[in-house]
Design a protein around this motif. Structure first.
Motif, PDB file in Angstrom:
ATOM      1  N   UNK A   1       0.853  -1.197   0.000  1.00  0.00           N
ATOM      2  CA  UNK A   1       0.000   0.000   0.000  1.00  0.00           C
ATOM      3  C   UNK A   1       0.890   1.249   0.000  1.00  0.00           C
ATOM      4  N   UNK A   2       1.494   1.502  -1.155  1.00  0.00           N
ATOM      5  CA  UNK A   2       2.539   2.526  -1.256  1.00  0.00           C
ATOM      6  C   UNK A   2       2.073   3.908  -0.810  1.00  0.00           C
ATOM      7  N   UNK A   3       0.910   4.337  -1.302  1.00  0.00           N
ATOM      8  CA  UNK A   3       0.412   5.681  -0.965  1.00  0.00           C
ATOM      9  C   UNK A   3       0.193   5.820   0.535  1.00  0.00           C
ATOM     10  N   UNK A   4      -0.387   4.767   1.154  1.00  0.00           N
ATOM     11  CA  UNK A   4      -0.615   4.805   2.598  1.00  0.00           C
ATOM     12  C   UNK A   4       0.717   4.896   3.339  1.00  0.00           C
ATOM     13  N   UNK A   5       1.679   4.065   2.961  1.00  0.00           N
ATOM     14  CA  UNK A   5       2.966   4.032   3.665  1.00  0.00           C
ATOM     15  C   UNK A   5       3.699   5.364   3.547  1.00  0.00           C
ATOM     16  N   UNK A   6       3.605   5.993   2.382  1.00  0.00           N
ATOM     17  CA  UNK A   6       4.242   7.300   2.225  1.00  0.00           C
ATOM     18  C   UNK A   6       3.581   8.335   3.134  1.00  0.00           C
ATOM     19  N   UNK A   7       2.267   8.259   3.230  1.00  0.00           N
ATOM     20  CA  UNK A   7       1.536   9.180   4.103  1.00  0.00           C
ATOM     21  C   UNK A   7       1.894   8.931   5.570  1.00  0.00           C
ATOM     22  N   UNK A   8       2.014   7.640   5.933  1.00  0.00           N
ATOM     23  CA  UNK A   8       2.363   7.289   7.323  1.00  0.00           C
ATOM     24  C   UNK A   8       3.782   7.761   7.656  1.00  0.00           C
ATOM     25  N   UNK A   9       4.723   7.562   6.740  1.00  0.00           N
ATOM     26  CA  UNK A   9       6.097   8.026   6.949  1.00  0.00           C
ATOM     27  C   UNK A   9       6.119   9.541   7.102  1.00  0.00           C
ATOM     28  N   UNK A  10       5.255  10.218   6.358  1.00  0.00           N
ATOM     29  CA  UNK A  10       5.216  11.682   6.378  1.00  0.00           C
ATOM     30  C   UNK A  10       4.870  12.227   7.757  1.00  0.00           C
ATOM     31  N   UNK A  11       3.968  11.548   8.473  1.00  0.00           N
ATOM     32  CA  UNK A  11       3.465  12.101   9.739  1.00  0.00           C
ATOM     33  C   UNK A  11       3.973  11.381  10.988  1.00  0.00           C
ATOM     34  N   UNK A  12       4.688  10.262  10.831  1.00  0.00           N
ATOM     35  CA  UNK A  12       5.000   9.431  12.006  1.00  0.00           C
ATOM     36  C   UNK A  12       6.282   9.809  12.728  1.00  0.00           C
ATOM     37  N   UNK A  13       7.138  10.617  12.106  1.00  0.00           N
ATOM     38  CA  UNK A  13       8.398  10.980  12.744  1.00  0.00           C
ATOM     39  C   UNK A  13       8.249  12.138  13.707  1.00  0.00           C
ATOM     40  N   UNK A  14       9.364  12.520  14.327  1.00  0.00           N
ATOM     41  CA  UNK A  14       9.351  13.656  15.251  1.00  0.00           C
ATOM     42  C   UNK A  14       8.983  14.946  14.515  1.00  0.00           C
ATOM     43  N   UNK A  15       9.465  15.037  13.270  1.00  0.00           N
ATOM     44  CA  UNK A  15       9.166  16.211  12.449  1.00  0.00           C
ATOM     45  C   UNK A  15       8.411  15.759  11.206  1.00  0.00           C
ATOM     46  N   UNK A  16       7.286  16.419  10.927  1.00  0.00           N
ATOM     47  CA  UNK A  16       6.494  16.040   9.756  1.00  0.00           C
ATOM     48  C   UNK A  16       7.251  16.373   8.477  1.00  0.00           C
ATOM     49  N   UNK A  17       7.243  15.417   7.541  1.00  0.00           N
ATOM     50  CA  UNK A  17       7.961  15.578   6.283  1.00  0.00           C
ATOM     51  C   UNK A  17       7.040  16.133   5.200  1.00  0.00           C
ATOM     52  N   UNK A  18       7.646  16.642   4.151  1.00  0.00           N
ATOM     53  CA  UNK A  18       6.851  17.014   2.977  1.00  0.00           C
ATOM     54  C   UNK A  18       6.525  15.738   2.209  1.00  0.00           C
TER      55      UNK A  18
END
Length: 441
Positions: A310-327
């Motif tokens: 589920x590539x789109x989901x995983x990219x979204x999860x990586x974006x928000x799951x860290x200490x700092x939100x990614x672009x």
């Protein structure tokens, strides 16, 4: 409360959590009543603040906190009860018209579902399993090393090839004043070596630092400087010789055999010493061989085991799951870097589940004890009782991070043992040099 799930496809789903007022009202009312008992508000006696004021001041914060707790608990229970194999964590969907002024609430969460995985162990092309052995050159070099290790230093008065010099490097302007020792062969170039050859104890030799030693990092070490300062240093330094020593190797005799094995009479000839070294080397090389086999079997499994993520989901999860939100761009790049690792983790989890591979506490302790023994062997091979070894192992494993690492290593070993059974392998006996040439070329 009602929880429902709707699959978008085989890899994505949305879970909807409906919460009624009856699900949270009792808990919220109890907390607000407790607040009322302890609230310290000017103009009111403690415990007599109007409930309406308490609700206006604290009501929404308490409500939001309790509803969030309820969501997390109920969602976790649902995922466990339904045995849903998900990737990452549920991602809450945004609600533009959400309001805490309502009595009933509805929340939606995106899920990334783990794919179905089928592993093919019937590899047509056999995977190489190296059996590494020590060749004659390596054994001879090891014997020379042992002779030097147990040899002795003989004081000399004049520098000759192979001798060790002890003394002090100085340069007042550069603040260099360092006592050190080095071998004549550490020097680079015939000119530098000639400067020292024939010198005697008490002599002072002047040399230039540029290209003085064979290895660049040696200059900083021998001159007692920071690496940055030593780099590209081009000055004259003096070296005052205080000692000249000849390293005399130990004779190949029974005394050396006993010192090396730490056991009297275990080896009684040069031939037995060579066989002993060969056996020791073979044991040490097993780790190199197994690591390479694990690398090669991992590559095979990644290439032969095809499945979607589920590539789109995983990219979204990586974006928000860290200490700092990614672009979005950063999250996509991070996913691409970690995709291979994610795929192997899923393959590994499938192998563990299908074959019921488990790590027992005693296996973790046994591995830790082996590690401790190996470390002790490097520092003289002290002997301890089983009870003492247990104490050392327990102490080391009380560190959770250390225990986790050892557990992972035990599991990795078990998986490799399984792969050795299931996959088609071909054994190839090679010297360590040949192994390094093939693997690290």
């Amino acid at each position: 409360m009602q929880i429902t799930k709707e699959n978008s496809d085989n890899l994505n789903a949305v879970v909807k959590v409906n919460i009624d007022k009856s699900d949270y009202s009792e808990k919220v009312d109890k907390i607000l009543k407790d607040y009322r008992k302890t609230a310290n508000i000017p103009g009111f006696r403690k415990g007599h603040v109007p409930m309406g004021m308490i609700k206006r001041q604290y009501g929404q914060a308490v409500l939001a906190d309790e509803v969030n707790k309820l969501i997390q608990e109920s969602l976790n229970n649902y995922l466990t009860e339904e045995k849903l194999d998900i990737l990452g964590n549920p991602i809450p969907k945004e609600q533009e018209d959400f309001s805490w002024d309502s009595d009933d609430y509805s929340f939606e969460f995106e899920l990334g579902l783990a794919p179905e995985i089928n592993i093919d162990f019937n590899n047509k092309k056999a995977i190489t399993h190296y059996k590494i052995s020590a060749d004659k050159e390596m054994i001879d070099d090891q014997i020379k090393l042992i002779q030097r290790q147990f040899g002795k230093l003989v004081s000399q008065t004049e520098v000759k090839e192979g001798f060790t010099l002890v003394g002090k490097f100085t340069n007042e302007e550069e603040g260099i004043e360092n006592e050190t020792s080095f071998k004549l062969e550490d020097l680079k170039g015939k000119k530098n070596k000639t400067s020292f050859l024939g010198a005697k104890t008490g002599d002072t030799i002047q040399v230039n630092t540029k290209g003085l030693f064979e290895k660049e990092e040696q200059l900083a070490t021998f001159l007692g400087l920071e690496e940055d300062k030593a780099k590209d240093l081009d000055v004259d330094v003096n070296f005052e010789i205080t000692e000249i020593n000849e390293e005399v190797p130990h004779e190949l005799n029974q005394e050396l055999f006993d010192k090396y094995t730490r056991e009297e009479g275990k080896i009684t000839s040069e031939e037995e010493l060579k066989n002993f070294i060969k056996e020791q080397a073979a044991e040490q090389f097993v780790q190199h061989s197994d690591q390479q086999l694990l690398n090669d079997t991992t590559e095979y499994l990644l290439e032969s085991t095809k499945f979607d993520l589920p590539t789109e989901f995983l990219q979204k999860w990586i974006q928000i799951s860290g200490e700092k939100e990614l672009t979005k761009e950063e999250a996509k790049e991070e996913f691409e870097k970690s995709e291979k690792g994610i795929r192997y983790q899923l393959i590994e989890a499938k192998i563990i589940k299908d074959n019921d591979i488990q790590v027992k506490p005693e296996e973790v302790k046994d591995m830790m004890k082996e590690r401790i023994k190996m470390q002790m062997a490097q520092y003289g091979g002290a002997s301890f009782s089983d009870e003492q070894m247990d104490q050392f192992a327990n102490q080391m494993l009380s560190n959770q991070e250390e225990a986790r690492k050892i557990s992972e290593q035990v599991m990795s070993g078990k998986i490799l043992d399984l792969l050795k059974e299931k996959l088609k392998l071909k054994e190839k006996e090679v010297s360590f040099k040949k192994f390094a040439d093939e693997v690290y070329k």
